[in-house]
Design an enzyme around this catalytic site. Structure first.
Site, mmCIF file in Angstrom:
data_model
loop_
_atom_site.group_PDB
_atom_site.id
_atom_site.type_symbol
_atom_site.label_atom_id
_atom_site.label_comp_id
_atom_site.label_asym_id
_atom_site.label_seq_id
_atom_site.Cartn_x
_atom_site.Cartn_y
_atom_site.Cartn_z
ATOM 1 N N LYS A 35 60.165 41.801 39.330
ATOM 2 C CA LYS A 35 59.899 43.119 39.918
ATOM 3 C C LYS A 35 61.171 43.728 40.513
ATOM 4 C CE LYS A 35 55.577 43.570 39.115
ATOM 5 N NZ LYS A 35 54.485 42.744 39.588
ATOM 6 N N ILE A 51 61.682 30.648 42.847
ATOM 7 C CA ILE A 51 61.569 29.702 43.963
ATOM 8 C C ILE A 51 60.814 28.441 43.525
ATOM 9 C CG2 ILE A 51 61.786 31.303 45.914
ATOM 10 C CD1 ILE A 51 58.669 31.365 45.987
ATOM 11 N N PHE A 72 61.212 36.561 50.926
ATOM 12 C CA PHE A 72 60.413 37.688 50.417
ATOM 13 C C PHE A 72 59.723 37.364 49.097
ATOM 14 C CE2 PHE A 72 63.751 39.831 52.867
ATOM 15 C CZ PHE A 72 63.016 40.741 53.604
ATOM 16 N N SER A 76 52.773 40.586 45.076
ATOM 17 C CA SER A 76 52.334 41.337 46.260
ATOM 18 C C SER A 76 51.414 42.522 45.978
ATOM 19 C CB SER A 76 53.562 41.813 47.036
ATOM 20 O OG SER A 76 54.308 42.683 46.233
ATOM 21 N N TYR A 140 45.769 37.947 47.705
ATOM 22 C CA TYR A 140 47.106 38.249 48.229
ATOM 23 C C TYR A 140 47.182 37.916 49.719
ATOM 24 C CZ TYR A 140 50.946 40.985 50.122
ATOM 25 O OH TYR A 140 52.057 41.375 50.810
ATOM 26 N N PHE A 168 53.016 46.407 58.081
ATOM 27 C CA PHE A 168 52.001 47.394 57.729
ATOM 28 C C PHE A 168 52.566 48.147 56.515
ATOM 29 C CE2 PHE A 168 48.474 46.850 60.700
ATOM 30 C CZ PHE A 168 48.935 45.676 61.267
ATOM 31 N N ILE A 206 43.433 61.205 45.685
ATOM 32 C CA ILE A 206 43.119 60.717 47.037
ATOM 33 C C ILE A 206 41.951 59.748 46.874
ATOM 34 C CG2 ILE A 206 42.272 61.370 49.331
ATOM 35 C CD1 ILE A 206 43.635 64.131 48.847
#
Ligand code: UDP
Length: 329
Positions: A35, A51, A72, A76, A140, A168, A206
């Protein structure tokens, strides 16, 4: 001494790499580039790999004197995790287990971890505090919580000291415009809205306007990516001075609805940005707002760019100069 940053070519990782370099830290990046973007590293020492590759990890720990790891590297995407839970357990939990095993083998005992508000699930209280219950609603969030717990047990067993940062909504870009956000496919609200301003999409959907919020759309706590990067630096300083395992929320403590975000993007871009209301997205809580008081008092962290308009301006600066992202300039 060097700092190993896993996943350092990703969006938040690359901004953290840049921030650490700007602070004079010696940084080494490990990223599989699934990514991430090598261009975002701006020449930082880099190993391409996973990793989960223990031989590569061992080689890196032998070759460099690593003081601490900023971790990191992870899958995700909430929706993808629901469809592919085994991949998430493998990449996130098993990957971290291998990383930590090699850290312990090479006597590296400090880690700052990229955790998430998704560990809380549907919140009981707003703003959310670190002591609130954790009931993730996706693999996740579940895998990130499992990793936080893995670190706690590894503190008891091996003296590993970890600081887990529950983010957040990360947004914005390097204020100088050197790097920015480039996901394929894009799923995050602000870059999607900016793609409409760039003429790459007709409108923004939306996802639901019948939530119990002031205008019916979801409320999120948007935090500038450089403020997140700064928090990782402060977490490392904390581990250096007073190594203790801890968990901190990182947010602005202020929420904006999806409609307010779109309106701010209209102001910043001077584009009308048409919208359509579509169904709710599965698993979206109505409101997520952080209490970041603990990070303020214990890390001395205070966002430098708390205004949504500034966050959008910095994102827009990068998107306008890099309309097709990193690879296709
Ligand atoms: N959202 C939306 N339309 C989009 C993308 C996102 O309405 O095209 C909403 C989403 O439902 C959520 C908010 O925007 O309420 C932020 O979503 P994002 O994916 O950026 O971050 P998340 O909150 O999922 O971490």
């Amino acid at each position: 001494m060097s700092i190993l940053i896993t996943g350092g070519a990703g969006y938040i990782g690359s901004h953290t790499v840049l921030y650490f370099r700007d602070q004079g830290e010696d940084v080494i990046v490990l990223d599989n580039l699934e990514k991430g973007h090598e261009q975002a590293l701006l020449g930082t020492t880099f190993y391409k790999g996973s990793i989960q590759d223990e031989a590569l990890l061992s080689q890196i720990f032998k070759k460099h004197t690593i003081e601490a790891v900023i971790h990191f590297a992870a899958s995700s995407l909430v929706g993808e995790s629901v469809a592919k839970p085994l991949d998430y357990y493998e990449n996130n939990v098993l990957g971290t287990q291998k990383l930590v095993k090699q850290m312990i083998n090479h006597d590296v005992k400090q880690i700052v971890f990229s955790s998430t508000a998704a560990t809380y699930g549907e919140p009981k209280n707003i703003p959310i505090q670190e002591t609130d219950p954790t009931n993730p609603t996706s693999p996740y969030g579940e895998t990130k919580l499992a990793i936080e717990k893995l670190f706690q047990w590894c503190d008891e067993a091996y003296g590993l000291k970890s600081i887990c940062l529950r983010y957040f909504n990360a947004a914005g870009a390097d204020p100088q415009g050197r790097i920015g956000e480039d996901h394929t496919p894009e799923s995050h609200l602000i870059p999607i809205v900016l793609q409409v301003a760039l003429g790459q999409r007709k409108n923004v959907q939306i996802f639901g306007d019948d939530y119990q919020t002031k205008d019916g759309s979801c409320v999120r706590d948007y935090i500038h990516v450089i403020d997140l990067a700064a928090a990782h630096f402060l977490a490392l300083q904390k581990l250096r001075q007073d190594p203790k395992t801890a968990i901190y929320n990182l947010g602005n403590g202020k929420g904006f609805t999806v409609k307010e975000v779109i309106e701010t993007c209209r102001v910043v871009t001077s584009h009308p940005i048409p919208t359509v209301v579509s169904d709710r997205r599965a698993g979206d809580p109505a409101t997520l707002i952080a209490s970041a008081e603990l990070a303020a008092s214990e890390l001395g962290w205070k966002p430098n760019y708390p205004e949504l308009e500034t966050i959008v301006q910095h994102a827009w600066k990068w998107h306008e100069s890099n309309p097709t992202g990193y690879n296709k300039k």
